[in-house]
Design a protein around this motif. Structure first.
Motif, PDB file in Angstrom:
ATOM      1  N   PHE A  35     -41.152  25.453 -21.842  1.00  0.00           N
ATOM      2  CA  PHE A  35     -42.138  26.419 -22.339  1.00  0.00           C
ATOM      3  C   PHE A  35     -43.565  25.882 -22.321  1.00  0.00           C
ATOM      4  O   PHE A  35     -44.474  26.534 -21.799  1.00  0.00           O
TER       5      PHE A  35
ATOM      6  N   TRP B  24     -39.459  35.216 -21.984  1.00  0.00           N
ATOM      7  CA  TRP B  24     -38.557  34.513 -22.890  1.00  0.00           C
ATOM      8  C   TRP B  24     -38.092  35.532 -23.921  1.00  0.00           C
ATOM      9  O   TRP B  24     -38.903  36.118 -24.629  1.00  0.00           O
TER      10      TRP B  24
ATOM     11  N   VAL C 123     -43.358  36.535 -24.480  1.00  0.00           N
ATOM     12  CA  VAL C 123     -42.287  36.136 -25.399  1.00  0.00           C
ATOM     13  C   VAL C 123     -41.879  37.373 -26.184  1.00  0.00           C
ATOM     14  O   VAL C 123     -42.674  37.927 -26.943  1.00  0.00           O
TER      15      VAL C 123
END
Length: 310
Positions: A13, A119, A98
């Motif tokens: 990440f 994500w 995200v």
């Protein structure tokens, strides 16, 4: 919480977001009763601040976002705010989203894909519109999933990021999220919806009016003009207010039953129900059956039976 997923997250990440824009997308999963009365709002705020990332939300997931989140950046798609919409359109294949939960539907995603890398934080097994339990088919870039309780996952991620240097591109979120509020001209004898919603929610006070919303009010929006104008005007979460739109399957007047069920389930809370003139035709005859429940019913009549016209 899946330790392997967390490990994979930390291994990739921080490098992946370097010199890239990161957007946090809050989905309805984060606003479910499992989390609503716990710490999800505070954790999302901490996550937004740590990443310096604009945080967008859908018409129902707004309930998982704190009114004090400085990176709250507006609603996505139906009822969108100009800032969040332009930000979303600017995403490239290299940027990162995200998702704390994920809403793939027409009203939230306009049936489109996430243009960058995703994500996906989730604790759901086979959510709506998923394939093999995930949404790789709805992402143009890489899709990675972090499985587990959302609060436990966010706590683990925040703890892991505590001592890391993050070099994603910070995005300034302005106080006012719309560049255009041209809703008129309004027909003679009708209400200026911008002024109405601002007054109703207490964002602005006009003349002798004050905010009509009490603390711990629950708002239900039907499939009508109300379930896009309300978001656009209010822009951000309202303190002490939960808002739910019964938009699934475009079921006109479905909010009527949701409002009744909400009042039975939360008799001590004020329930305000917004419906359209078309939806009202479906349940108007039933009003005598609920006239003692104390539900506020607002009929938004724009002079025609569709919501295309602002």
């Amino acid at each position: 919480m899946n330790e392997f997923d967390i490990s994979e997250f930390f291994s990739a990440f921080t490098d992946e977001i370097s010199s890239r824009i990161v957007i946090i997308y809050v989905g309805e999963e984060a606003a479910k009763p499992t989390y609503r009365n716990r710490n999800i709002q505070d954790l999302i705020t901490e996550f937004s601040v740590r990443l310096r990332a604009p945080t967008i939300y859908s018409m129902n997931s707004v309930n998982a976002v704190s009114p004090s989140n400085p990176f709250a950046a507006g609603y996505i798609h139906l009822g969108f705010n100009d800032f969040s919409f332009d930000l979303w359109k600017s995403l490239t294949k290299d940027d990162v989203v995200v998702c704390i939960g994920y809403d793939p539907g027409e009203y939230e995603m306009n049936s489109g894909n996430i243009p960058g890398n995703m994500w996906h934080l989730t604790n759901e097994v086979n959510p709506y519109s998923s394939k093999n339990g995930g949404f790789a088919h709805r992402v143009d870039g890489k899709y990675r999933q972090v499985k587990g309780d959302l609060e436990l996952t966010l706590k683990a991620i925040l703890e892991g990021l505590k001592d890391k240097s993050l070099h994603n591109i910070p995005v300034y979120v302005p106080e006012f999220l719309n560049t255009n509020e041209d809703y008129g001209p309004f027909a003679k004898g009708t209400v200026d919806l911008v002024k109405f919603y601002k007054t109703f929610s207490g964002l602005v006070k006009y003349k002798t009016f004050s905010g009509l919303l009490k603390h711990e009010t629950i708002i239900v929006n039907d499939v009508c003009q109300a379930y896009k104008d309300f978001q656009r005007v209010t822009m951000r979460p309202l303190a002490g207010v939960e808002v739910y739109s019964s938009h699934r399957d475009s079921f006109m007047s479905g909010g009527f039953g949701v409002a009744i069920g909400t009042k039975f389930g939360c008799p001590d809370k004020e329930v305000e129900y917004f419906t359209g003139d078309g939806c009202f035709r479906y349940f108007g005859a039933a009003l005598s059956l609920i006239n003692n429940l104390g539900i506020g019913i607002w009929v938004i009549d724009n002079g025609n039976y569709h919501i295309v016209d602002k």
